[in-house]
Design a protein around this motif. Structure first.
Motif, mmCIF file in Angstrom:
data_model
loop_
_atom_site.group_PDB
_atom_site.id
_atom_site.type_symbol
_atom_site.label_atom_id
_atom_site.label_comp_id
_atom_site.label_asym_id
_atom_site.label_seq_id
_atom_site.Cartn_x
_atom_site.Cartn_y
_atom_site.Cartn_z
ATOM 1 N N TYR A 92 1.797 1.757 -3.602
ATOM 2 C CA TYR A 92 0.612 2.133 -4.381
ATOM 3 C C TYR A 92 0.258 3.594 -4.120
ATOM 4 C CZ TYR A 92 -0.387 -2.884 -5.097
ATOM 5 O OH TYR A 92 -0.336 -4.196 -5.439
ATOM 6 N N ALA A 93 0.305 4.018 -2.874
ATOM 7 C CA ALA A 93 -0.035 5.405 -2.532
ATOM 8 C C ALA A 93 0.940 6.374 -3.197
ATOM 9 C CB ALA A 93 -0.034 5.592 -1.028
ATOM 10 N N PHE A 94 2.213 6.009 -3.259
ATOM 11 C CA PHE A 94 3.202 6.858 -3.909
ATOM 12 C C PHE A 94 2.878 7.025 -5.388
ATOM 13 C CE2 PHE A 94 7.217 7.364 -6.234
ATOM 14 C CZ PHE A 94 7.676 8.541 -5.647
ATOM 15 N N ARG A 113 -0.083 6.550 -6.833
ATOM 16 C CA ARG A 113 -1.377 7.241 -6.959
ATOM 17 C C ARG A 113 -1.258 8.739 -6.713
ATOM 18 N NH1 ARG A 113 -3.754 2.751 -3.367
ATOM 19 N NH2 ARG A 113 -4.233 1.147 -4.904
ATOM 20 N N ARG A 114 -0.262 9.139 -5.952
ATOM 21 C CA ARG A 114 -0.077 10.557 -5.676
ATOM 22 C C ARG A 114 0.276 11.317 -6.950
ATOM 23 N NH1 ARG A 114 4.594 11.365 -1.963
ATOM 24 N NH2 ARG A 114 3.417 9.849 -0.762
ATOM 25 N N TYR A 115 0.997 10.685 -7.867
ATOM 26 C CA TYR A 115 1.475 11.362 -9.066
ATOM 27 C C TYR A 115 0.708 10.991 -10.336
ATOM 28 C CZ TYR A 115 5.312 12.565 -6.017
ATOM 29 O OH TYR A 115 6.044 13.037 -4.976
ATOM 30 N N ASP A 137 -7.727 -0.624 -10.883
ATOM 31 C CA ASP A 137 -6.554 0.101 -10.412
ATOM 32 C C ASP A 137 -5.314 -0.398 -11.152
ATOM 33 O OD1 ASP A 137 -4.878 1.706 -8.982
ATOM 34 O OD2 ASP A 137 -4.932 0.499 -7.158
ATOM 35 N N ALA A 185 -2.200 0.760 -10.523
ATOM 36 C CA ALA A 185 -0.995 1.006 -9.727
ATOM 37 C C ALA A 185 -0.078 -0.220 -9.669
ATOM 38 C CB ALA A 185 -1.366 1.480 -8.328
ATOM 39 N N GLU A 209 0.801 -1.225 0.000
ATOM 40 C CA GLU A 209 0.000 0.000 0.000
ATOM 41 C C GLU A 209 0.838 1.283 0.000
ATOM 42 O OE1 GLU A 209 -3.177 1.985 -0.835
ATOM 43 O OE2 GLU A 209 -3.117 -0.188 -0.759
ATOM 44 N N PRO A 249 -3.022 9.334 -11.850
ATOM 45 C CA PRO A 249 -4.344 8.758 -11.585
ATOM 46 C C PRO A 249 -4.386 7.327 -12.122
ATOM 47 C CG PRO A 249 -4.469 10.411 -13.315
ATOM 48 C CD PRO A 249 -3.058 10.409 -12.811
ATOM 49 N N THR A 250 -4.531 6.358 -11.232
ATOM 50 C CA THR A 250 -4.391 4.960 -11.627
ATOM 51 C C THR A 250 -5.709 4.217 -11.748
ATOM 52 O OG1 THR A 250 -4.111 4.273 -9.341
ATOM 53 C CG2 THR A 250 -2.115 4.789 -10.580
#
Length: 90
Positions: A53-55, A57-59, A68, A70, A50, A61-62
């Motif tokens: 994935y969050a990294f 998704r921050r940059y 998803d 990511a 996670e 849009p997945t």
């Protein structure tokens, strides 16, 4: 002496990347079957993947159409990194 040390460190890094790639694959396959979220293995996989994935998704849009991307982006990034490191040092 230094060549052997660099080769050993690179081998360890590549092994970690290889294992993490499989962790991502397993965790993404598990999302298709909706496992028990209280299962310790599922929790461990979630904790390992996670943050990455969050990294992503921050940059980027997945999520497209409820899917998803990511994990796919991360796998491609790991493959690129593995190839780059192998070509750089070998």
């Amino acid at each position: 002496m230094i060549d052997a040390l660099l080769t050993s460190v690179l081998t360890i890094v590549l092994s970690i990347l290889f294992l993490y790639k499989w962790v991502i694959i397993i965790s993404s396959v598990l999302t298709w079957v909706k496992p028990d979220p209280y299962n310790p293995i599922v929790q461990m996989l979630y904790r390992l993947t996670e943050p990455a994935y969050a990294f992503v998704r921050r940059y980027i849009p997945t999520v497209v159409g409820g899917m998803d991307f990511a994990p796919i982006i991360l796998i491609f990034a790991i493959i690129f990194l593995e190839t780059f490191l192998q070509n750089l040092f070998f």
